[in-house]
Scaffold this motif. Structure first.
Motif, PDB file in Angstrom:
ATOM      1  N   GLN A  78       0.807  -1.136  -0.025  1.00 22.87           N
ATOM      2  CA  GLN A  78      -0.006  -0.037  -0.060  1.00 22.87           C
ATOM      3  C   GLN A  78       0.752   1.286   0.045  1.00 22.87           C
ATOM      4  O   GLN A  78       0.518   2.348  -0.639  1.00 22.87           O
ATOM      5  CB  GLN A  78      -0.814   0.057   1.293  1.00 22.87           C
ATOM      6  N   ASN A  79       1.980   1.278   0.773  1.00 24.00           N
ATOM      7  CA  ASN A  79       2.748   2.366   0.836  1.00 24.00           C
ATOM      8  C   ASN A  79       3.323   2.567  -0.421  1.00 24.00           C
ATOM      9  O   ASN A  79       3.433   3.782  -1.011  1.00 24.00           O
ATOM     10  CB  ASN A  79       3.995   2.057   1.910  1.00 24.00           C
ATOM     11  N   ILE A  80       4.003   1.609  -1.320  1.00 24.58           N
ATOM     12  CA  ILE A  80       4.440   1.618  -2.661  1.00 24.58           C
ATOM     13  C   ILE A  80       3.608   2.154  -3.812  1.00 24.58           C
ATOM     14  O   ILE A  80       3.683   2.927  -4.248  1.00 24.58           O
ATOM     15  CB  ILE A  80       5.262   0.342  -2.931  1.00 24.58           C
ATOM     16  N   ALA A  81       2.326   1.666  -3.564  1.00 25.25           N
ATOM     17  CA  ALA A  81       1.323   2.267  -4.422  1.00 25.25           C
ATOM     18  C   ALA A  81       1.040   3.620  -4.186  1.00 25.25           C
ATOM     19  O   ALA A  81       0.976   4.399  -5.173  1.00 25.25           O
ATOM     20  CB  ALA A  81      -0.003   1.484  -3.995  1.00 25.25           C
ATOM     21  N   ASP A  82       0.883   4.228  -2.931  1.00 23.41           N
ATOM     22  CA  ASP A  82       0.895   5.410  -2.721  1.00 23.41           C
ATOM     23  C   ASP A  82       1.984   6.286  -3.227  1.00 23.41           C
ATOM     24  O   ASP A  82       1.686   7.431  -3.710  1.00 23.41           O
ATOM     25  CB  ASP A  82       0.652   5.690  -1.051  1.00 23.41           C
ATOM     26  N   VAL A  83       3.266   5.890  -3.232  1.00 32.18           N
ATOM     27  CA  VAL A  83       4.461   6.530  -3.459  1.00 32.18           C
ATOM     28  C   VAL A  83       4.177   6.699  -5.145  1.00 32.18           C
ATOM     29  O   VAL A  83       4.372   7.673  -5.570  1.00 32.18           O
ATOM     30  CB  VAL A  83       5.796   5.976  -3.134  1.00 32.18           C
ATOM     31  N   SER A  84       3.680   5.395  -5.641  1.00 38.63           N
ATOM     32  CA  SER A  84       3.711   5.674  -7.175  1.00 38.63           C
ATOM     33  C   SER A  84       2.671   6.592  -7.750  1.00 38.63           C
ATOM     34  O   SER A  84       3.037   7.550  -8.556  1.00 38.63           O
ATOM     35  CB  SER A  84       3.317   4.171  -7.808  1.00 38.63           C
ATOM     36  N   LYS A  85       1.543   6.758  -7.001  1.00 34.17           N
ATOM     37  CA  LYS A  85       0.406   7.553  -7.275  1.00 34.17           C
ATOM     38  C   LYS A  85       0.907   8.863  -7.169  1.00 34.17           C
ATOM     39  O   LYS A  85       0.607   9.721  -8.108  1.00 34.17           O
ATOM     40  CB  LYS A  85      -0.696   7.272  -6.425  1.00 34.17           C
ATOM     41  N   VAL A  86       1.610   9.174  -6.000  1.00 29.35           N
ATOM     42  CA  VAL A  86       2.044  10.622  -5.858  1.00 29.35           C
ATOM     43  C   VAL A  86       3.071  11.123  -6.934  1.00 29.35           C
ATOM     44  O   VAL A  86       3.205  12.021  -7.497  1.00 29.35           O
ATOM     45  CB  VAL A  86       2.561  10.957  -4.579  1.00 29.35           C
ATOM     46  N   LEU A  87       3.970  10.190  -7.176  1.00 24.65           N
ATOM     47  CA  LEU A  87       4.815  10.345  -8.247  1.00 24.65           C
ATOM     48  C   LEU A  87       4.497  10.690  -9.495  1.00 24.65           C
ATOM     49  O   LEU A  87       4.833  11.340 -10.112  1.00 24.65           O
ATOM     50  CB  LEU A  87       6.071   9.406  -8.371  1.00 24.65           C
ATOM     51  N   VAL A  88       3.631   9.810 -10.133  1.00 26.66           N
ATOM     52  CA  VAL A  88       2.723  10.013 -11.237  1.00 26.66           C
ATOM     53  C   VAL A  88       2.190  11.336 -11.324  1.00 26.66           C
ATOM     54  O   VAL A  88       2.389  12.109 -12.199  1.00 26.66           O
ATOM     55  CB  VAL A  88       1.676   9.031 -11.507  1.00 26.66           C
ATOM     56  N   LYS A  89       1.433  12.061 -10.280  1.00 30.73           N
ATOM     57  CA  LYS A  89       1.106  13.333 -10.111  1.00 30.73           C
ATOM     58  C   LYS A  89       2.329  14.157 -10.415  1.00 30.73           C
ATOM     59  O   LYS A  89       2.247  15.211 -10.980  1.00 30.73           O
ATOM     60  CB  LYS A  89       0.249  13.364  -8.817  1.00 30.73           C
ATOM     61  N   ALA A  90       3.382  14.059  -9.491  1.00 30.60           N
ATOM     62  CA  ALA A  90       4.449  14.784  -9.685  1.00 30.60           C
ATOM     63  C   ALA A  90       5.132  15.085 -10.852  1.00 30.60           C
ATOM     64  O   ALA A  90       5.342  16.194 -11.395  1.00 30.60           O
ATOM     65  CB  ALA A  90       5.258  14.404  -8.563  1.00 30.60           C
ATOM     66  N   ILE A  91       4.937  13.875 -11.758  1.00 31.76           N
ATOM     67  CA  ILE A  91       5.771  13.949 -13.001  1.00 31.76           C
ATOM     68  C   ILE A  91       4.742  14.779 -13.640  1.00 31.76           C
ATOM     69  O   ILE A  91       5.175  15.787 -14.782  1.00 31.76           O
ATOM     70  CB  ILE A  91       5.801  12.562 -13.646  1.00 31.76           C
ATOM     71  N   GLU A  92       3.533  14.696 -13.703  1.00 31.67           N
ATOM     72  CA  GLU A  92       2.590  15.508 -14.447  1.00 31.67           C
ATOM     73  C   GLU A  92       2.651  16.888 -14.282  1.00 31.67           C
ATOM     74  O   GLU A  92       2.759  17.514 -15.434  1.00 31.67           O
ATOM     75  CB  GLU A  92       1.012  14.880 -14.275  1.00 31.67           C
ATOM     76  N   VAL A  93       2.664  17.319 -12.951  1.00 32.52           N
ATOM     77  CA  VAL A  93       2.672  18.554 -12.603  1.00 32.52           C
ATOM     78  C   VAL A  93       3.918  19.384 -12.994  1.00 32.52           C
ATOM     79  O   VAL A  93       3.964  20.610 -13.728  1.00 32.52           O
ATOM     80  CB  VAL A  93       2.677  18.823 -11.073  1.00 32.52           C
ATOM     81  N   VAL A  94       5.123  18.567 -12.786  1.00 35.80           N
ATOM     82  CA  VAL A  94       6.413  19.280 -13.275  1.00 35.80           C
ATOM     83  C   VAL A  94       6.534  19.373 -14.719  1.00 35.80           C
ATOM     84  O   VAL A  94       7.005  20.076 -15.139  1.00 35.80           O
ATOM     85  CB  VAL A  94       7.365  18.594 -12.667  1.00 35.80           C
ATOM     86  N   SER A  95       6.331  18.230 -15.390  1.00 34.73           N
ATOM     87  CA  SER A  95       6.691  18.065 -16.919  1.00 34.73           C
ATOM     88  C   SER A  95       5.771  19.277 -17.545  1.00 34.73           C
ATOM     89  O   SER A  95       5.987  19.666 -19.002  1.00 34.73           O
ATOM     90  CB  SER A  95       6.415  16.911 -17.430  1.00 34.73           C
ATOM     91  N   THR A  96       4.357  19.270 -17.211  1.00 36.00           N
ATOM     92  CA  THR A  96       3.371  20.462 -17.738  1.00 36.00           C
ATOM     93  C   THR A  96       3.890  21.738 -17.491  1.00 36.00           C
ATOM     94  O   THR A  96       3.408  22.858 -18.072  1.00 36.00           O
ATOM     95  CB  THR A  96       1.734  20.000 -17.547  1.00 36.00           C
ATOM     96  N   ASN A  97       4.589  21.953 -16.491  1.00 42.76           N
ATOM     97  CA  ASN A  97       5.101  23.451 -15.747  1.00 42.76           C
ATOM     98  C   ASN A  97       6.409  23.391 -15.537  1.00 42.76           C
ATOM     99  O   ASN A  97       6.588  23.557 -14.469  1.00 42.76           O
ATOM    100  CB  ASN A  97       4.057  23.723 -14.950  1.00 42.76           C
ATOM    101  N   PRO A  98       7.293  23.141 -16.487  1.00 42.99           N
ATOM    102  CA  PRO A  98       8.628  23.016 -16.173  1.00 42.99           C
ATOM    103  C   PRO A  98       9.394  24.454 -15.685  1.00 42.99           C
ATOM    104  O   PRO A  98       8.782  25.500 -16.209  1.00 42.99           O
ATOM    105  CB  PRO A  98       9.469  22.422 -17.244  1.00 42.99           C
ATOM    106  N   ARG A  99      10.191  24.507 -14.866  1.00 47.07           N
ATOM    107  CA  ARG A  99      10.827  25.753 -14.110  1.00 47.07           C
ATOM    108  C   ARG A  99      11.806  26.365 -15.305  1.00 47.07           C
ATOM    109  O   ARG A  99      12.375  27.430 -14.999  1.00 47.07           O
ATOM    110  CB  ARG A  99      11.424  25.290 -12.887  1.00 47.07           C
ATOM    111  N   HIS A 100      12.041  25.549 -16.374  1.00 47.17           N
ATOM    112  CA  HIS A 100      13.002  26.231 -17.178  1.00 47.17           C
ATOM    113  C   HIS A 100      12.322  25.975 -18.633  1.00 47.17           C
ATOM    114  O   HIS A 100      11.545  25.433 -18.814  1.00 47.17           O
ATOM    115  CB  HIS A 100      14.275  25.198 -17.201  1.00 47.17           C
ATOM    116  N   SER A 101      12.989  26.987 -19.373  1.00 46.17           N
ATOM    117  CA  SER A 101      12.338  26.655 -20.967  1.00 46.17           C
ATOM    118  C   SER A 101      13.039  25.489 -21.643  1.00 46.17           C
ATOM    119  O   SER A 101      13.974  24.766 -21.314  1.00 46.17           O
ATOM    120  CB  SER A 101      13.109  28.023 -21.725  1.00 46.17           C
ATOM    121  N   MET A 102      12.165  24.825 -22.506  1.00 39.87           N
ATOM    122  CA  MET A 102      12.362  23.579 -23.138  1.00 39.87           C
ATOM    123  C   MET A 102      13.665  23.555 -24.008  1.00 39.87           C
ATOM    124  O   MET A 102      13.733  24.790 -24.816  1.00 39.87           O
ATOM    125  CB  MET A 102      11.179  23.124 -24.020  1.00 39.87           C
TER     126      MET A 102
END
Ligand SMILES: [Zn+2]
Length: 89
Positions: free
Chosen positions: A65-89
């Motif tokens: 369950q812990n690992i599933a939670d980590v994966s879920k949050v990381l998928v969200k993190a990847i989505e958030v950061v990749s759609t709004n990167p802090r640097h120009s592409m």
């Protein structure tokens, strides 16, 4: 006093796993740091003494369950950061 947040290590390992083979996602040092930061802010910390931290080498300590939670949050993190990167592409 030597205390480490063991969750940090789990998140970094899991992120590398999730980013493997993803050519559509920027995985530079800056973006990965952003993803890890996001995930750690959304997950409960797991503090261990640094001595014990050495003993834990893998995810054995974590239940499914812990690992599933980590994966879920990381998928969200990847989505958030990749759609709004802090640097120009
Ligand atoms: Zn990047």
């Amino acid at each position: 006093m030597k205390i480490k947040n063991y969750m940090e290590r789990i998140v970094v390992e899991k992120l590398d796993e999730l980013l493997q083979g993803r050519t559509d996602i920027c995985a530079c040092e800056q973006c990965r740091t952003e993803m890890v930061t996001y995930a750690l802010n959304h997950l409960p910390p797991r503090y261990v003494s640094s001595h014990r931290g050495e003993v834990f080498t893998k995810l054995d300590d974590m239940n499914t369950q812990n690992i599933a939670d980590v994966s879920k949050v990381l998928v969200k993190a990847i989505e958030v950061v990749s759609t709004n990167p802090r640097h120009s592409m």
